[in-house]
Scaffold this active site. Sequence first.
Site, mmCIF file in Angstrom:
data_model
loop_
_atom_site.group_PDB
_atom_site.id
_atom_site.type_symbol
_atom_site.label_atom_id
_atom_site.label_comp_id
_atom_site.label_asym_id
_atom_site.label_seq_id
_atom_site.Cartn_x
_atom_site.Cartn_y
_atom_site.Cartn_z
ATOM 1 N N GLU A 234 41.998 88.576 38.742
ATOM 2 C CA GLU A 234 42.895 87.416 38.776
ATOM 3 C C GLU A 234 42.109 86.114 38.781
ATOM 4 O O GLU A 234 42.510 85.139 38.137
ATOM 5 C CB GLU A 234 43.804 87.514 39.994
ATOM 6 C CG GLU A 234 44.796 88.655 39.880
ATOM 7 C CD GLU A 234 45.404 89.057 41.210
ATOM 8 O OE1 GLU A 234 46.507 89.638 41.187
ATOM 9 O OE2 GLU A 234 44.788 88.816 42.261
ATOM 10 N N ASP B 274 53.455 99.409 41.803
ATOM 11 C CA ASP B 274 54.178 100.675 41.895
ATOM 12 C C ASP B 274 55.410 100.455 42.752
ATOM 13 O O ASP B 274 55.494 99.461 43.488
ATOM 14 C CB ASP B 274 53.296 101.774 42.497
ATOM 15 C CG ASP B 274 52.851 101.424 43.916
ATOM 16 O OD1 ASP B 274 53.479 101.938 44.862
ATOM 17 O OD2 ASP B 274 51.916 100.616 44.090
#
Length: 227
Positions: A11, A191
């Site tokens: 990131e 997830d």
Amino acid sequence: MIALIAAMQAEVDEMLKLTTDSKKIIKDSFAFWEGKLDEQSIVIMLSGVGKGNAAMAAAMLITNYRPQAIINIGTAGGLCDDQEVLDVVIGTRVVQHDFDTSPVDGDEGIGLYFDGDQALCESCKRVCEKMQVRNHSGLIASGDQFIDLYIVDSLLHRFSDALCAEMEAGAIAQACTRFQVPFVILRSLSDIAVHDNNHLTYQEYVALAASRSARMCKEIINEIACE
């Protein structure tokens, strides 16, 4: 100056691709990347995993730069059936779910809560809608514990409105609150604990999430700069 705390190096790297005049600075063994996003001065920091690392990172960032706002991006596991991988959760509130002084304080000692900055949360919502990113706003559960399917039920029993679980937001929120720095927590879902499978490998997820998070941060920072 606006500050960004990222949970993953990927990131940071994607954000640096959008940044000009960037330079890496080491202060007391912590790495900071200073630069400009368009004309806005920014500083980026990698927090590391867990509340201890995140607390140190946020405190060092604030004491060294005194930013006008902090955006924290990272990954979380979704806790709701209507969520999908790569959805974004905007943390209007954060709870440290592993904070428990209930033997002394009763139910009031379960969880330590912090509120995100309302204006920043609304900016994030607008950017998500502009980019057509599925998003959810609400409570993020944060603690030094990986939440798997076997303990989701106990977490949701205590914090039934939690949208996702992760390991850094609670500490960053606490530091920002203590130092009175407006903040917003953004989490991309890697997830969904209540789903049977994930349609992306983790490597595929990281590449997509990091790139999109960087573009979202650019839009959010431009909004903040215009206010």
